[in-house]
Design a protein around this motif. Structure first.
Motif, PDB file in Angstrom:
ATOM      1  N   HIS A 116      11.319 -23.880 -30.531  1.00 24.63           N
ATOM      2  CA  HIS A 116      11.747 -22.519 -30.871  1.00 24.63           C
ATOM      3  C   HIS A 116      10.995 -21.458 -30.054  1.00 24.63           C
ATOM      4  CE1 HIS A 116      14.471 -23.671 -33.971  1.00 24.63           C
ATOM      5  NE2 HIS A 116      13.549 -24.208 -34.752  1.00 24.63           N
ATOM      6  N   GLY A 117       9.713 -21.701 -29.786  1.00 23.60           N
ATOM      7  CA  GLY A 117       8.927 -20.729 -29.035  1.00 23.60           C
ATOM      8  C   GLY A 117       9.474 -20.475 -27.643  1.00 23.60           C
ATOM      9  N   PRO A 118       9.469 -21.489 -26.776  1.00 25.91           N
ATOM     10  CA  PRO A 118       9.972 -21.293 -25.409  1.00 25.91           C
ATOM     11  C   PRO A 118      11.441 -20.861 -25.369  1.00 25.91           C
ATOM     12  CG  PRO A 118       8.684 -23.318 -25.556  1.00 25.91           C
ATOM     13  CD  PRO A 118       8.859 -22.826 -26.965  1.00 25.91           C
ATOM     14  N   ARG A 119      12.245 -21.387 -26.274  1.00 21.89           N
ATOM     15  CA  ARG A 119      13.684 -21.076 -26.263  1.00 21.89           C
ATOM     16  C   ARG A 119      13.928 -19.600 -26.579  1.00 21.89           C
ATOM     17  NH1 ARG A 119      16.789 -24.642 -30.369  1.00 21.89           N
ATOM     18  NH2 ARG A 119      16.442 -26.239 -28.772  1.00 21.89           N
ATOM     19  N   ASN A 120      13.105 -19.013 -27.431  1.00 20.55           N
ATOM     20  CA  ASN A 120      13.351 -17.645 -27.889  1.00 20.55           C
ATOM     21  C   ASN A 120      12.299 -16.647 -27.411  1.00 20.55           C
ATOM     22  OD1 ASN A 120      15.656 -18.430 -29.634  1.00 20.55           O
ATOM     23  ND2 ASN A 120      14.092 -19.518 -30.799  1.00 20.55           N
ATOM     24  N   LYS A 121      11.463 -17.069 -26.486  1.00 21.42           N
ATOM     25  CA  LYS A 121      10.359 -16.225 -26.017  1.00 21.42           C
ATOM     26  C   LYS A 121      10.849 -14.878 -25.507  1.00 21.42           C
ATOM     27  CE  LYS A 121       6.859 -15.910 -22.373  1.00 21.42           C
ATOM     28  NZ  LYS A 121       6.191 -16.620 -21.243  1.00 21.42           N
ATOM     29  N   GLU A 122      11.862 -14.878 -24.660  1.00 23.12           N
ATOM     30  CA  GLU A 122      12.297 -13.640 -24.013  1.00 23.12           C
ATOM     31  C   GLU A 122      12.771 -12.603 -25.024  1.00 23.12           C
ATOM     32  OE1 GLU A 122      15.354 -12.062 -20.506  1.00 23.12           O
ATOM     33  OE2 GLU A 122      15.162 -14.208 -20.908  1.00 23.12           O
ATOM     34  N   VAL A 123      13.606 -13.028 -25.975  1.00 27.92           N
ATOM     35  CA  VAL A 123      14.144 -12.054 -26.934  1.00 27.92           C
ATOM     36  C   VAL A 123      13.054 -11.540 -27.876  1.00 27.92           C
ATOM     37  CG1 VAL A 123      14.916 -13.828 -28.580  1.00 27.92           C
ATOM     38  CG2 VAL A 123      15.983 -11.583 -28.602  1.00 27.92           C
ATOM     39  N   ILE A 124      12.131 -12.417 -28.293  1.00 26.78           N
ATOM     40  CA  ILE A 124      11.048 -11.997 -29.189  1.00 26.78           C
ATOM     41  C   ILE A 124      10.122 -11.018 -28.478  1.00 26.78           C
ATOM     42  CG2 ILE A 124       8.984 -12.766 -30.448  1.00 26.78           C
ATOM     43  CD1 ILE A 124      10.496 -15.405 -31.021  1.00 26.78           C
ATOM     44  N   MET A 125       9.737 -11.329 -27.248  1.00 24.79           N
ATOM     45  CA  MET A 125       8.817 -10.461 -26.514  1.00 24.79           C
ATOM     46  C   MET A 125       9.481  -9.140 -26.127  1.00 24.79           C
ATOM     47  SD  MET A 125       6.003 -11.914 -26.774  1.00 24.79           S
ATOM     48  CE  MET A 125       5.031 -10.822 -25.730  1.00 24.79           C
ATOM     49  N   ASN A 126      10.794  -9.147 -25.949  1.00 21.90           N
ATOM     50  CA  ASN A 126      11.514  -7.888 -25.704  1.00 21.90           C
ATOM     51  C   ASN A 126      11.443  -6.980 -26.931  1.00 21.90           C
ATOM     52  OD1 ASN A 126      12.260  -8.335 -23.061  1.00 21.90           O
ATOM     53  ND2 ASN A 126      14.268  -9.184 -23.558  1.00 21.90           N
ATOM     54  N   GLY A 129       4.171 -19.118 -34.498  1.00 25.02           N
ATOM     55  CA  GLY A 129       3.130 -18.092 -34.550  1.00 25.02           C
ATOM     56  C   GLY A 129       2.066 -18.313 -33.486  1.00 25.02           C
ATOM     57  N   ALA A 130       1.646 -19.557 -33.307  1.00 27.53           N
ATOM     58  CA  ALA A 130       0.650 -19.869 -32.276  1.00 27.53           C
ATOM     59  C   ALA A 130       1.208 -19.598 -30.884  1.00 27.53           C
ATOM     60  CB  ALA A 130       0.213 -21.330 -32.395  1.00 27.53           C
ATOM     61  N   PHE A 131       2.486 -19.933 -30.689  1.00 29.67           N
ATOM     62  CA  PHE A 131       3.128 -19.694 -29.391  1.00 29.67           C
ATOM     63  C   PHE A 131       3.234 -18.196 -29.095  1.00 29.67           C
ATOM     64  CE2 PHE A 131       6.764 -18.925 -26.648  1.00 29.67           C
ATOM     65  CZ  PHE A 131       6.546 -19.823 -25.606  1.00 29.67           C
ATOM     66  N   VAL A 132       3.693 -17.419 -30.080  1.00 29.31           N
ATOM     67  CA  VAL A 132       3.856 -15.979 -29.884  1.00 29.31           C
ATOM     68  C   VAL A 132       2.503 -15.306 -29.644  1.00 29.31           C
ATOM     69  CG1 VAL A 132       4.507 -13.817 -31.046  1.00 29.31           C
ATOM     70  CG2 VAL A 132       6.036 -15.804 -31.154  1.00 29.31           C
ATOM     71  N   LYS A 187       8.040 -36.390 -30.597  1.00 35.00           N
ATOM     72  CA  LYS A 187       9.446 -36.223 -30.191  1.00 35.00           C
ATOM     73  C   LYS A 187       9.743 -34.795 -29.739  1.00 35.00           C
ATOM     74  CE  LYS A 187      11.438 -35.385 -34.823  1.00 35.00           C
ATOM     75  NZ  LYS A 187      12.343 -35.951 -35.858  1.00 35.00           N
ATOM     76  N   PHE A 188       8.832 -33.876 -30.067  1.00 36.98           N
ATOM     77  CA  PHE A 188       8.986 -32.493 -29.601  1.00 36.98           C
ATOM     78  C   PHE A 188       7.987 -32.150 -28.497  1.00 36.98           C
ATOM     79  CE2 PHE A 188      10.689 -32.010 -34.019  1.00 36.98           C
ATOM     80  CZ  PHE A 188      11.981 -31.659 -33.657  1.00 36.98           C
ATOM     81  N   GLY A 189       7.319 -33.174 -27.957  1.00 32.83           N
ATOM     82  CA  GLY A 189       6.473 -32.952 -26.784  1.00 32.83           C
ATOM     83  C   GLY A 189       4.994 -32.786 -27.044  1.00 32.83           C
ATOM     84  N   ILE A 190       4.561 -32.867 -28.301  1.00 31.72           N
ATOM     85  CA  ILE A 190       3.122 -32.794 -28.595  1.00 31.72           C
ATOM     86  C   ILE A 190       2.564 -34.215 -28.588  1.00 31.72           C
ATOM     87  CG2 ILE A 190       1.381 -32.123 -30.291  1.00 31.72           C
ATOM     88  CD1 ILE A 190       2.755 -29.775 -28.943  1.00 31.72           C
ATOM     89  N   GLU A 191       1.701 -34.501 -27.624  1.00 30.65           N
ATOM     90  CA  GLU A 191       1.185 -35.859 -27.444  1.00 30.65           C
ATOM     91  C   GLU A 191      -0.134 -36.056 -28.200  1.00 30.65           C
ATOM     92  OE1 GLU A 191       3.044 -37.988 -26.071  1.00 30.65           O
ATOM     93  OE2 GLU A 191       4.525 -36.605 -25.230  1.00 30.65           O
ATOM     94  N   GLU A 192      -0.571 -37.314 -28.253  1.00 30.79           N
ATOM     95  CA  GLU A 192      -1.813 -37.622 -28.951  1.00 30.79           C
ATOM     96  C   GLU A 192      -3.006 -36.886 -28.320  1.00 30.79           C
ATOM     97  OE1 GLU A 192      -2.580 -41.718 -29.771  1.00 30.79           O
ATOM     98  OE2 GLU A 192      -0.528 -42.136 -30.444  1.00 30.79           O
ATOM     99  N   GLU A 193      -2.945 -36.678 -26.987  1.00 29.06           N
ATOM    100  CA  GLU A 193      -4.023 -35.958 -26.314  1.00 29.06           C
ATOM    101  C   GLU A 193      -4.120 -34.513 -26.822  1.00 29.06           C
ATOM    102  OE1 GLU A 193      -1.784 -37.800 -24.836  1.00 29.06           O
ATOM    103  OE2 GLU A 193      -3.003 -39.443 -24.027  1.00 29.06           O
ATOM    104  N   ASP A 194      -2.977 -33.929 -27.165  1.00 27.49           N
ATOM    105  CA  ASP A 194      -2.982 -32.565 -27.705  1.00 27.49           C
ATOM    106  C   ASP A 194      -3.701 -32.513 -29.052  1.00 27.49           C
ATOM    107  OD1 ASP A 194      -1.398 -31.425 -25.578  1.00 27.49           O
ATOM    108  OD2 ASP A 194       0.324 -32.445 -26.442  1.00 27.49           O
ATOM    109  N   PHE A 195      -3.459 -33.549 -29.877  1.00 23.59           N
ATOM    110  CA  PHE A 195      -4.168 -33.633 -31.151  1.00 23.59           C
ATOM    111  C   PHE A 195      -5.671 -33.760 -30.912  1.00 23.59           C
ATOM    112  CE2 PHE A 195      -0.037 -34.697 -33.011  1.00 23.59           C
ATOM    113  CZ  PHE A 195      -0.128 -34.127 -34.277  1.00 23.59           C
ATOM    114  N   LEU A 196      -6.048 -34.639 -29.982  1.00 21.00           N
ATOM    115  CA  LEU A 196      -7.474 -34.861 -29.717  1.00 21.00           C
ATOM    116  C   LEU A 196      -8.144 -33.584 -29.215  1.00 21.00           C
ATOM    117  CD1 LEU A 196      -7.271 -38.404 -28.072  1.00 21.00           C
ATOM    118  CD2 LEU A 196      -8.212 -37.842 -30.327  1.00 21.00           C
ATOM    119  N   ASP A 197      -7.447 -32.837 -28.362  1.00 27.24           N
ATOM    120  CA  ASP A 197      -8.003 -31.558 -27.893  1.00 27.24           C
ATOM    121  C   ASP A 197      -8.216 -30.592 -29.058  1.00 27.24           C
ATOM    122  OD1 ASP A 197      -7.991 -32.419 -25.292  1.00 27.24           O
ATOM    123  OD2 ASP A 197      -6.120 -31.418 -24.746  1.00 27.24           O
ATOM    124  N   SER A 198      -7.262 -30.585 -29.995  1.00 27.79           N
ATOM    125  CA  SER A 198      -7.366 -29.689 -31.149  1.00 27.79           C
ATOM    126  C   SER A 198      -8.532 -30.092 -32.052  1.00 27.79           C
ATOM    127  CB  SER A 198      -6.056 -29.692 -31.949  1.00 27.79           C
ATOM    128  OG  SER A 198      -5.018 -29.097 -31.198  1.00 27.79           O
TER     129      SER A 198
END
Length: 406
Positions: free
Chosen positions: A111-121, A151-154, A381-392
């Motif tokens: 949802h973040g990348p898909r709607n970034k332009e309209v939200i930031m406008n 929220g984190a994306f925005v 399945k939405f692109g968040i990998e195990e490495e992302d969890f470990l970084d967090s």
């Protein structure tokens, strides 16, 4: 200087509405022993900060409303407009027909990348209505998918687009008993990402606010609106105009910026807590009296005991870390004007170890789930990998370590 609120997800939009309602009600309400000139200055400072003027004369909230489902935004717009005292801009909201399914990865990566332009406008249009922009106040929950993930994306987008403006994230900490099965994952991912892009995180814990509703406000059947109104009262008590030491007899032009400058002296320490006294049912106010020494003593006891509910001097060096001068660590802001029907009230915003235990619990529970690979597939399945969890996990373990060693 003006502040633009960004209300994200169901929780963010419902809390945001109550915040604007509280601020508007306070400006329209009783003035205590305040002079007419003082009251006008208070009104003007508050209006410039949170509202723009419409041709109709009804103040318009400086806000952008975002949700992936239309119901809550539709209700929020309608309730505000029906009040007749303030409203949202009809063009300053964005919603879709499908939510994030309580999945942080869906909100952040889809949802973040898909709607970034309209939200930031929408954000840019709101910013352009401000004569001088102070910064952003985002409101979100950590438990769900839209408020936390989107929220984190925005917040990240706001940091990239407005590098010189402050970003204060207001975060609702979920009930410990569990609202969503994956809330600990969502919380860990949210906090770790906000820590990278936000200037400060102002946290309210649902469990604590629920106790205030039950034990101090004497509410029998506690609703989400009751909880949100207590949160809004506490936030309003800090957001409203006040005289700082630097501003002298004039209201501070950039209070939230001043607040973060005073309270966030190091990027490792961004967690802010808020305590406010007194808090009681409205029908008890007429029969209650308070003194400033009593209120301040109470607040100090709450700080020492790490209590968020009611149960000397704030310049005592033992209250603060050794690398901060107590004169720099403590700031007092005042106003002669009564707030929200309370003749006397006091609020304390602190950067302290108050969230250490809740944070450690959330990280521990999330790690146990991660170690057994529970629900990981819902994120990958939405692109968040195990490495992302470990970084967090690494980011938050560092935060825990830093606060533990204060």
């Amino acid at each position: 200087m003006s502040i633009v609120a960004v209300q994200l997800g169901q929780c963010g939009n419902q809390v945001g509405h109550e915040v604007f309602n509280t601020i508007c009600g306070d400006v329209r309400g009783t003035h205590g022993l305040c002079s007419k000139k003082e009251n006008e200055a208070y009104h003007d400072a508050c209006t410039e900060r949170f509202f723009s003027e419409a041709e109709s004369g009804v103040p318009v909230a400086r806000a952008v409303l975002v949700d992936m489902e239309p119901k809550v935004i539709s209700q929020t717009l309608s309730i505000a407009a029906r009040s007749g005292h303030w409203k949202y801009d009809d063009q300053s909201h964005f919603c879709q027909k499908q939510g994030s399914g309580n999945n942080w990865a869906n909100g952040y990566s889809v949802h973040g990348p898909r709607n970034k332009e309209v939200i930031m406008n929408l954000v840019q249009k709101e910013v352009e209505k401000c004569d001088r922009l102070s910064g952003f106040f985002t409101i979100m929950s950590m438990a769900g998918g839209t408020g936390s993930g989107l929220g984190a994306f925005v917040t990240q987008c706001l940091r990239d687009a407005f590098p010189t403006s402050f970003i204060l994230n207001h975060v609702i900490w979920p009930y410990g008993t569990g609202e969503v099965i994956v809330q600990n994952y969502n919380s860990v991912l949210t906090l770790s990402h906000l820590y990278q892009s936000s200037d400060a995180l102002l946290v309210h814990e649902n469990d604590v606010i629920h106790k205030i509703c039950a034990q101090l406000m004497h509410i029998k059947q506690i609703s989400f609106r009751d909880v949100n109104q207590v949160i809004a009262h506490q936030l309003g008590s800090v957001f409203q105009p006040a005289h700082t030491a630097e501003a002298g007899l004039h209201y501070s032009r950039n209070p939230l910026g001043d607040l973060m400058e005073a309270l966030v002296p190091h990027p490792e320490f961004k967690m802010l807590g808020l305590r406010n006294i007194p808090q009681m049912p409205e029908n008890s106010l007429a029969y209650s009296t308070f003194s400033w020494p009593g209120l301040l003593k109470h607040l100090r006891q709450m700080l020492i005991a790490n209590a968020k509910m009611e149960e000397g001097s704030f310049r005592d060096p033992s209250l603060y870390t050794s690398w901060l001068n107590p004169q720099d660590a403590f700031n007092a802001w005042k106003t002669p004007r009564a707030f929200n029907k309370y003749e006397k009230s006091a609020s304390l915003v602190s950067n302290s170890q108050f969230l250490l235990k809740p944070l450690d619990n959330v990280v521990g529970k999330a790690w146990n789930m991660f170690a057994s690979k529970a629900y990981i597939h819902q994120y990958t399945k939405f692109g968040i990998e195990e490495e992302d969890f470990l970084d967090s996990f690494t980011t938050l373990e560092q935060v825990i370590s830093s606060y533990t060693n204060l």
